[in-house]
Design a protein around this motif. Structure first.
Motif, short mmCIF file in Angstrom:
data_model
loop_
_atom_site.label_atom_id
_atom_site.label_comp_id
_atom_site.label_asym_id
_atom_site.label_seq_id
_atom_site.Cartn_x
_atom_site.Cartn_y
_atom_site.Cartn_z
N GLN A 377 34.90 44.27 61.70
CA GLN A 377 36.06 43.38 61.80
C GLN A 377 35.62 41.95 62.13
O GLN A 377 36.15 40.97 61.58
N GLN A 378 34.63 41.83 62.99
CA GLN A 378 34.18 40.52 63.45
C GLN A 378 33.43 39.75 62.36
O GLN A 378 33.39 38.52 62.38
N THR A 379 32.84 40.47 61.41
CA THR A 379 31.97 39.82 60.42
C THR A 379 32.51 39.94 59.00
O THR A 379 31.78 39.69 58.04
N SER A 380 33.78 40.32 58.86
CA SER A 380 34.37 40.50 57.54
C SER A 380 35.62 39.65 57.41
O SER A 380 36.17 39.16 58.40
N ALA A 381 36.08 39.53 56.20
CA ALA A 381 37.33 38.82 55.92
C ALA A 381 38.15 39.67 54.96
O ALA A 381 37.68 40.67 54.42
N GLY A 382 39.40 39.28 54.78
CA GLY A 382 40.24 39.93 53.79
C GLY A 382 40.50 41.39 54.07
O GLY A 382 40.73 41.80 55.21
N ASP A 383 40.43 42.22 53.02
CA ASP A 383 40.76 43.63 53.12
C ASP A 383 39.84 44.38 54.08
O ASP A 383 40.28 45.26 54.82
N ASP A 384 38.55 44.06 54.06
CA ASP A 384 37.61 44.76 54.94
C ASP A 384 37.95 44.51 56.40
O ASP A 384 37.89 45.42 57.24
N ASN A 385 38.31 43.28 56.71
CA ASN A 385 38.69 42.93 58.08
C ASN A 385 39.95 43.68 58.49
O ASN A 385 40.02 44.27 59.57
N ALA A 386 40.96 43.66 57.62
CA ALA A 386 42.23 44.30 57.93
C ALA A 386 42.07 45.80 58.06
O ALA A 386 42.65 46.43 58.95
N ARG A 387 41.28 46.38 57.19
CA ARG A 387 41.08 47.83 57.22
C ARG A 387 40.39 48.25 58.51
O ARG A 387 40.81 49.21 59.16
N ALA A 388 39.33 47.53 58.90
CA ALA A 388 38.61 47.87 60.14
C ALA A 388 39.53 47.73 61.34
O ALA A 388 39.52 48.58 62.25
N GLY A 389 40.34 46.66 61.37
CA GLY A 389 41.25 46.44 62.50
C GLY A 389 42.31 47.51 62.59
O GLY A 389 42.61 48.00 63.69
N LEU A 390 42.88 47.90 61.46
CA LEU A 390 43.94 48.91 61.48
C LEU A 390 43.39 50.28 61.86
O LEU A 390 44.00 51.00 62.67
N LEU A 391 42.24 50.64 61.33
CA LEU A 391 41.64 51.93 61.67
C LEU A 391 41.27 51.97 63.15
O LEU A 391 41.47 53.00 63.83
N LEU A 392 40.78 50.86 63.68
CA LEU A 392 40.45 50.79 65.11
C LEU A 392 41.70 50.95 65.96
O LEU A 392 41.68 51.63 67.00
N ASP A 393 42.80 50.34 65.54
CA ASP A 393 44.07 50.47 66.27
C ASP A 393 44.49 51.94 66.38
O ASP A 393 44.92 52.40 67.44
N VAL A 394 44.39 52.66 65.28
CA VAL A 394 44.82 54.06 65.26
C VAL A 394 43.89 54.93 66.10
O VAL A 394 44.33 55.85 66.81
#
Length: 591
Positions: A377-394
């Motif tokens: 999440q810290q080193t990505s942008a766009g879809d990769d960033n959003a995907r990592a953040g959402l999966l981490l939330d869950v």
């Protein structure tokens, strides 16, 4: 004495499974390599086993007390060990180089911290809280706050805390009463009482930086009225702030971590003519809880690591004991004159060791997986960033609660393997259990995280989080189908995931939150078991066709989890899907 963690397991998870070396291709971590990661792990293992582990019992047997001068007293060895940790620069682990940090990937930094958590849970907590505090301020604080408070914390000169709970409110932050009155100079005067503040007072550092939730005027009722403030023990000019230690809480475990009741602004140490402790607003008024969630979510994963590390230490100790303790003979051995065998030869002892192994190695895999998501999440942008953040939330409520429950069970089994000796203070496993018993409570009890998972995380954004989780697990299942050794386990996992999805829909089918969430804890436990089964299938895919005792041990632990543990989810999910009202309909008068 057995090492509290397995370096071989850490290396497998980091390098053979998660491929953390790939992170060094990203700009943020380009200065690092396998060599620098290994150097940090070498240093962590060395300091943890030489300076933290030998002091574990000492800190437990000599809990903090308040001396005649009003200062908190800890064993000298606790202070010297923490000082060496600071001198080694490990407090600076994952912080930006611009702040004086090592800019390590979070996943490597967490692996480093796990050595200290396993070796001495209580001593490790001072650094754990300080890093979380500094991370929050580095993101939301002003430049002045970063220079004044964050840099000294990264250096290890200042330590930090989080002050949320109050005696009357507990986890219900909407009910806090601590107040913040704005002043003409831009500061605030903080008045109120905070309870259960870990590391809330001590003499281990030059200063203690408290992050305090309080209500400023105009915010309205509930959590929307909460703001966040820096309230240091000493102001920047060295003046004592009006933060008073009322008393220390006497705990079942984790005794070398001071746990305090603090008064803010009671006049004990008033630095000004106005009443109240001096506080500095972080960010904007009335957004304090959203800021604090950064530290809280980081702390939740950290609590999961703490529970895992303590469970792991108990497993390592009971494994060593089982190999050397002789008692009894195999059930098919009828000769009473034959020599007793090591208890590890008995099937039931192997069962207890396999259970522990499956819990602690599965939990460690989950914690490191979540940590790598932070790095992505810290080193990505766009879809990769959003995907990592959402999966981490869950995954966060599971990464906190599942290890807190099942690695505590591992500690219980470690005592059982030791037999009567395990129940005595002469062996370490009874302390591991006491230290670990806190983790199902702090940073949110199981019930709270069950409500969070079923009430928010799997239904937010039209169920996007649950869909992402199930799709990600589905990718693992798809890869497992290519090998007969893993294909059957993949089918079992897919069935469990489908059951989870169907149960989620059924739970919310009535539209009544009270009914949907009545059995949220059972849902959390089942979801956690499914996620850990996923972690084990992932590990098996990383093992592949490699041979040797280490890899065969991974196969055995995975087989245990799928045969003994994953089937439990059927009963739990059936209960949730039945919309059972037993707890709702039970009248308090019936107890």
């Amino acid at each position: 004495m057995a090492a509290p963690l397995s370096r071989r397991d850490l290396e497998f998870l980091l390098y053979e499974w998660l491929d953390v070396e790939e992170l060094t291709t990203r700009e943020r971590f380009r200065e690092h390599s396998r060599e620098t990661f290994d150097a940090v792990l070498d240093l962590s293992e060395d300091l943890a086993t030489k300076l933290f582990e030998p002091v574990n019992k000492l800190g437990d047997q000599n809990e903090p007390y308040v001396g005649d001068d009003g200062k908190v007293v800890l064993p000298d060895e606790v202070e010297s060990g923490i000082n060496e940790y600071v001198k080694a620069g490990l407090m600076a682990g994952s912080f930006d180089e611009s702040l004086g940090g090592m800019q390590l990937p979070t996943v490597v930094n967490r692996a480093s911290s796990a050595w200290f958590q396993a070796a001495n849970a209580a001593m490790s907590s001072y650094a754990f809280l300080t890093a979380g505090n500094a991370n929050l301020l580095a993101e939301y604080g002003s430049d002045e706050q970063i220079d004044t408070w964050v840099r000294p914390m990264v250096e290890g000169r200042f330590f930090g805390t989080m002050c949320l709970s109050e005696p009357q409110a507990g986890s219900s932050l909407a009910d806090i009463t601590t107040k913040a009155e704005p002043q003409a100079d831009g500061t605030y005067r903080i008045t109120g009482t905070k309870m259960w503040i870990s590391a809330g007072d001590h003499e281990l550092s030059e200063n203690i930086v408290h992050l305090v939730l309080a209500k400023a005027p105009g915010g309205g009722p509930g959590v929307k009225g909460i703001s966040l403030f820096v309230v240091p023990k000493y102001l920047a000019d060295g003046t004592r702030n009006d933060v008073a230690l009322v008393g220390l809480n006497h705990k079942m475990g984790n005794r070398a971590t001071t746990n305090t009741l603090l008064n803010f602004g009671d006049g004990t140490h008033s630095p000004t003519t106005e009443s109240g402790a001096v506080g500095y607003l972080v960010g904007e008024e009335h957004r304090g809880l959203s800021y604090m969630f950064k530290m809280m979510n980081e702390a939740r994963i950290g609590v999961g690591f703490l529970a895992t590390s303590l469970g792991y230490a108990g497993y390592q100790a009971s494994l060593e004991y089982a190999k050397v303790r002789t008692q009894g003979r195999p059930v098919d051995q009828k000769d009473p004159t034959s020599k007793p065998v090591p208890i590890i030869e008995h099937a039931d002892v192997k069962r207890m060791l396999l259970a522990q192994k499956s819990y602690v190695e599965g939990a460690l895999a989950l914690g490191l997986y979540c940590s790598k998501l932070v790095d992505i999440q810290q080193t990505s942008a766009g879809d990769d960033n959003a995907r990592a953040g959402l999966l981490l939330d869950v995954l966060t409520p599971i990464a906190k609660s599942w290890p807190s429950q099942w690695c505590l069970e591992a500690n219980s089994l470690a005592i059982q393997v030791h037999g009567g000796y395990g129940y005595t203070k002469e062996f370490d496993v009874e302390q591991y259990y006491r230290d670990n018993r806190l983790n199902p409570i702090h940073e949110g009890a199981h019930g709270i995280h069950g409500l969070d998972l079923l009430g928010r995380k799997v239904v937010m954004s039209g169920g996007a989080g649950l869909t992402l989780l199930t799709d990600t697990i589905g990718d693992t299942v798809e890869r497992s189908s290519a090998d007969p050794a893993t294909a059957e386990l993949g089918v079992q996992l897919r069935t469990a995931v489908d059951h989870l999805v169907a149960t989620t829909a059924t739970a919310w089918s009535t539209g009544d939150p009270a009914v949907a969430l009545a059995n949220a804890t059972a849902y959390l436990e089942a979801a956690g078991h499914i996620v850990i089964a996923w972690m084990w299938l992932e590990q098996l895919l990383a093992v592949g066709d490699r041979t040797g005792d280490f890899y065969d041990g991974k196969r055995a632990a995975a087989q245990y989890f799928f045969r003994y543990e994953l089937p439990k989810t059927r009963t739990q999910l059936d209960l949730v899907a039945a919309l059972d009202r037993t707890t709702l309909d039970t009248d308090p008068a019936w107890f």
